[in-house]
Design a protein around this motif. Sequence first.
Motif, PDB file in Angstrom:
ATOM      1  N   MET A  38       0.158 -39.128   8.915  1.00 50.89           N
ATOM      2  CA  MET A  38      -0.851 -38.546   9.796  1.00 50.89           C
ATOM      3  C   MET A  38      -0.163 -37.934  11.013  1.00 50.89           C
ATOM      4  O   MET A  38       0.647 -38.572  11.666  1.00 50.89           O
ATOM      5  N   SER A  39      -0.499 -36.707  11.330  1.00 50.90           N
ATOM      6  CA  SER A  39       0.084 -36.046  12.489  1.00 50.90           C
ATOM      7  C   SER A  39      -0.510 -36.595  13.777  1.00 50.90           C
ATOM      8  O   SER A  39      -1.633 -37.111  13.796  1.00 50.90           O
ATOM      9  N   LEU A  40       0.248 -36.472  14.854  1.00 51.19           N
ATOM     10  CA  LEU A  40      -0.185 -37.009  16.150  1.00 51.19           C
ATOM     11  C   LEU A  40      -1.492 -36.404  16.646  1.00 51.19           C
ATOM     12  O   LEU A  40      -2.273 -37.072  17.326  1.00 51.19           O
ATOM     13  N   LEU A  41      -1.728 -35.124  16.334  1.00 55.32           N
ATOM     14  CA  LEU A  41      -2.852 -34.406  16.946  1.00 55.32           C
ATOM     15  C   LEU A  41      -3.854 -33.881  15.929  1.00 55.32           C
ATOM     16  O   LEU A  41      -4.584 -32.932  16.227  1.00 55.32           O
ATOM     17  N   GLU A  42      -3.906 -34.480  14.776  1.00 49.87           N
ATOM     18  CA  GLU A  42      -4.822 -34.005  13.733  1.00 49.87           C
ATOM     19  C   GLU A  42      -6.260 -33.979  14.242  1.00 49.87           C
ATOM     20  O   GLU A  42      -6.754 -34.968  14.789  1.00 49.87           O
ATOM     21  N   GLY A  43      -6.919 -32.819  14.106  1.00 51.85           N
ATOM     22  CA  GLY A  43      -8.315 -32.687  14.502  1.00 51.85           C
ATOM     23  C   GLY A  43      -8.546 -32.394  15.965  1.00 51.85           C
ATOM     24  O   GLY A  43      -9.693 -32.232  16.394  1.00 51.85           O
ATOM     25  N   ARG A  44      -7.476 -32.320  16.752  1.00 45.35           N
ATOM     26  CA  ARG A  44      -7.640 -32.082  18.188  1.00 45.35           C
ATOM     27  C   ARG A  44      -7.463 -30.595  18.509  1.00 45.35           C
ATOM     28  O   ARG A  44      -6.802 -29.855  17.788  1.00 45.35           O
ATOM     29  N   VAL A  45      -8.100 -30.179  19.610  1.00 49.62           N
ATOM     30  CA  VAL A  45      -8.092 -28.771  20.021  1.00 49.62           C
ATOM     31  C   VAL A  45      -7.445 -28.657  21.393  1.00 49.62           C
ATOM     32  O   VAL A  45      -7.765 -29.423  22.315  1.00 49.62           O
ATOM     33  N   ALA A  46      -6.533 -27.706  21.514  1.00 47.80           N
ATOM     34  CA  ALA A  46      -5.759 -27.558  22.744  1.00 47.80           C
ATOM     35  C   ALA A  46      -5.835 -26.141  23.294  1.00 47.80           C
ATOM     36  O   ALA A  46      -5.961 -25.170  22.544  1.00 47.80           O
ATOM     37  N   ILE A  47      -5.716 -26.050  24.610  1.00 47.76           N
ATOM     38  CA  ILE A  47      -5.453 -24.788  25.300  1.00 47.76           C
ATOM     39  C   ILE A  47      -4.077 -24.906  25.919  1.00 47.76           C
ATOM     40  O   ILE A  47      -3.778 -25.912  26.574  1.00 47.76           O
ATOM     41  N   VAL A  48      -3.242 -23.893  25.730  1.00 52.88           N
ATOM     42  CA  VAL A  48      -1.957 -23.824  26.414  1.00 52.88           C
ATOM     43  C   VAL A  48      -1.923 -22.513  27.186  1.00 52.88           C
ATOM     44  O   VAL A  48      -2.038 -21.434  26.591  1.00 52.88           O
ATOM     45  N   THR A  49      -1.793 -22.588  28.501  1.00 51.62           N
ATOM     46  CA  THR A  49      -1.734 -21.368  29.300  1.00 51.62           C
ATOM     47  C   THR A  49      -0.287 -20.884  29.421  1.00 51.62           C
ATOM     48  O   THR A  49       0.644 -21.676  29.379  1.00 51.62           O
ATOM     49  N   GLY A  50      -0.125 -19.575  29.534  1.00 48.57           N
ATOM     50  CA  GLY A  50       1.214 -19.012  29.592  1.00 48.57           C
ATOM     51  C   GLY A  50       1.999 -19.317  28.337  1.00 48.57           C
ATOM     52  O   GLY A  50       3.198 -19.600  28.387  1.00 48.57           O
ATOM     53  N   ALA A  51       1.327 -19.223  27.187  1.00 47.49           N
ATOM     54  CA  ALA A  51       1.907 -19.712  25.930  1.00 47.49           C
ATOM     55  C   ALA A  51       2.598 -18.625  25.105  1.00 47.49           C
ATOM     56  O   ALA A  51       2.996 -18.885  23.968  1.00 47.49           O
ATOM     57  N   ARG A  67       5.491 -17.074  25.749  1.00 48.47           N
ATOM     58  CA  ARG A  67       6.957 -17.118  25.773  1.00 48.47           C
ATOM     59  C   ARG A  67       7.421 -18.482  26.288  1.00 48.47           C
ATOM     60  O   ARG A  67       6.640 -19.266  26.814  1.00 48.47           O
ATOM     61  N   GLY A  68       8.718 -18.713  26.177  1.00 48.33           N
ATOM     62  CA  GLY A  68       9.370 -19.847  26.836  1.00 48.33           C
ATOM     63  C   GLY A  68       8.739 -21.188  26.561  1.00 48.33           C
ATOM     64  O   GLY A  68       8.445 -21.555  25.418  1.00 48.33           O
ATOM     65  N   LEU A  69       8.532 -21.936  27.641  1.00 49.77           N
ATOM     66  CA  LEU A  69       7.981 -23.285  27.516  1.00 49.77           C
ATOM     67  C   LEU A  69       6.606 -23.291  26.876  1.00 49.77           C
ATOM     68  O   LEU A  69       6.314 -24.123  26.017  1.00 49.77           O
ATOM     69  N   GLY A  70       5.744 -22.382  27.303  1.00 48.25           N
ATOM     70  CA  GLY A  70       4.388 -22.352  26.760  1.00 48.25           C
ATOM     71  C   GLY A  70       4.377 -22.115  25.269  1.00 48.25           C
ATOM     72  O   GLY A  70       3.609 -22.738  24.527  1.00 48.25           O
ATOM     73  N   ARG A  71       5.230 -21.217  24.808  1.00 48.65           N
ATOM     74  CA  ARG A  71       5.349 -20.960  23.371  1.00 48.65           C
ATOM     75  C   ARG A  71       5.791 -22.228  22.644  1.00 48.65           C
ATOM     76  O   ARG A  71       5.219 -22.598  21.605  1.00 48.65           O
ATOM     77  N   ALA A  72       6.799 -22.907  23.198  1.00 47.34           N
ATOM     78  CA  ALA A  72       7.291 -24.140  22.578  1.00 47.34           C
ATOM     79  C   ALA A  72       6.196 -25.200  22.534  1.00 47.34           C
ATOM     80  O   ALA A  72       6.045 -25.911  21.527  1.00 47.34           O
ATOM     81  N   HIS A  73       5.413 -25.304  23.614  1.00 49.51           N
ATOM     82  CA  HIS A  73       4.303 -26.264  23.635  1.00 49.51           C
ATOM     83  C   HIS A  73       3.297 -25.954  22.531  1.00 49.51           C
ATOM     84  O   HIS A  73       2.879 -26.837  21.777  1.00 49.51           O
ATOM     85  N   ALA A  74       2.878 -24.685  22.470  1.00 50.47           N
ATOM     86  CA  ALA A  74       1.859 -24.287  21.495  1.00 50.47           C
ATOM     87  C   ALA A  74       2.318 -24.556  20.066  1.00 50.47           C
ATOM     88  O   ALA A  74       1.563 -25.085  19.236  1.00 50.47           O
ATOM     89  N   LEU A  75       3.579 -24.216  19.766  1.00 49.28           N
ATOM     90  CA  LEU A  75       4.098 -24.422  18.414  1.00 49.28           C
ATOM     91  C   LEU A  75       4.207 -25.899  18.069  1.00 49.28           C
ATOM     92  O   LEU A  75       3.893 -26.318  16.947  1.00 49.28           O
ATOM     93  N   LYS A  76       4.652 -26.700  19.030  1.00 47.46           N
ATOM     94  CA  LYS A  76       4.817 -28.131  18.763  1.00 47.46           C
ATOM     95  C   LYS A  76       3.455 -28.818  18.608  1.00 47.46           C
ATOM     96  O   LYS A  76       3.285 -29.692  17.742  1.00 47.46           O
ATOM     97  N   LEU A  77       2.492 -28.438  19.424  1.00 44.50           N
ATOM     98  CA  LEU A  77       1.138 -28.984  19.289  1.00 44.50           C
ATOM     99  C   LEU A  77       0.561 -28.642  17.919  1.00 44.50           C
ATOM    100  O   LEU A  77      -0.038 -29.490  17.247  1.00 44.50           O
ATOM    101  N   ALA A  78       0.741 -27.386  17.510  1.00 43.51           N
ATOM    102  CA  ALA A  78       0.236 -26.964  16.205  1.00 43.51           C
ATOM    103  C   ALA A  78       0.953 -27.684  15.072  1.00 43.51           C
ATOM    104  O   ALA A  78       0.340 -28.066  14.063  1.00 43.51           O
ATOM    105  N   GLU A  79       2.251 -27.883  15.231  1.00 43.68           N
ATOM    106  CA  GLU A  79       3.044 -28.598  14.226  1.00 43.68           C
ATOM    107  C   GLU A  79       2.503 -29.995  13.992  1.00 43.68           C
ATOM    108  O   GLU A  79       2.550 -30.528  12.878  1.00 43.68           O
TER     109      GLU A  79
END
Length: 300
Positions: A1-14, A16-28
């Motif tokens: 089971m993934s850590l964030l299965e079924g959860r919805v996130a907003i990432v601002t400034g996503a 490039r850079g840190l924001g992109r990494a956050h968005a991809l890792k959350l989705a992963e």
Amino acid sequence: MSLLEGRVAIVTGAGRGLGRAHALKLAEQGAKVIVNDLGSSAAGEGADQTPAQEVVAAIEAMGGQAAVNTSDVSNWSDAQEMVQQAIDTFGRLDILVNNAGILRDRMLVNMSEDEWDSVVKVHLKGTFAPLHHAANYWRLESKAGNPVDARVINTTSHSALFANIGQANYAAAKGGIATLTQLAARELARLGVTVNAIAPRAETRMTEGLSKGQSEERMAKRDPEWIAALVTWLASPESKEVSGRVFEAWGYGYSVIESWQHGPQMEASRDPTTIGEGVKKIVGFARANAGIDRNTWLNP
């Protein structure tokens, strides 16, 4: 089971850079992600949807779900619409990662009013506005009897925590975010919302040129993915007991920043001519302010 299965996130400034990494890792880890980015330069100029679209495409390519948002997070109604987009698109909102920011560095005596206002607006108001609207959504959910287990992760900076010269606007805004994080954690705890912040050290366009000449090993430790891993855990149900904290984060490790503390004390006086020796004494007993260049295990 993934850590964030079924959860919805907003990432601002996503985009490039840190924001992109956050968005991809959350989705992963199973989250559906609203990828917010104006597509402006590091100084906050211009607009381009391409970076956000590319992140959404990368998430969809891994089998995830995401949507583009190009709202100005420092605009009150834009921030509200961004929160509503998450609800309308994916049915809910569980995670808000406030990451958007710009830089307009200059020494204090040379800084213009516009350079001050623009940086404070994007960072500080651009954190408060999405947080305000998200918190109101969670408040209404709680009042309706729906269980809330939400997460907010803000972005502060070592520049604020340790007073980096040449960044008065940026440091002031980021310092405000650190304190806002602690306050929001206290106010929103009753709703089931945790609020934490990170002080990241990563190689992005915001820090371009600062790492010139550094070793390959050190540069690898500045990969945004190290930080995104902590953000993703903080966004998960596992972090429910952690709130109101600021974390230093990069590839060398994670550390909890210890906030302002009550220090040495002396008797008060109504007569200013009598307090000098006492003030000097308690200052002498107090620990020195931590410096941004202090040689610790997080700054090898």
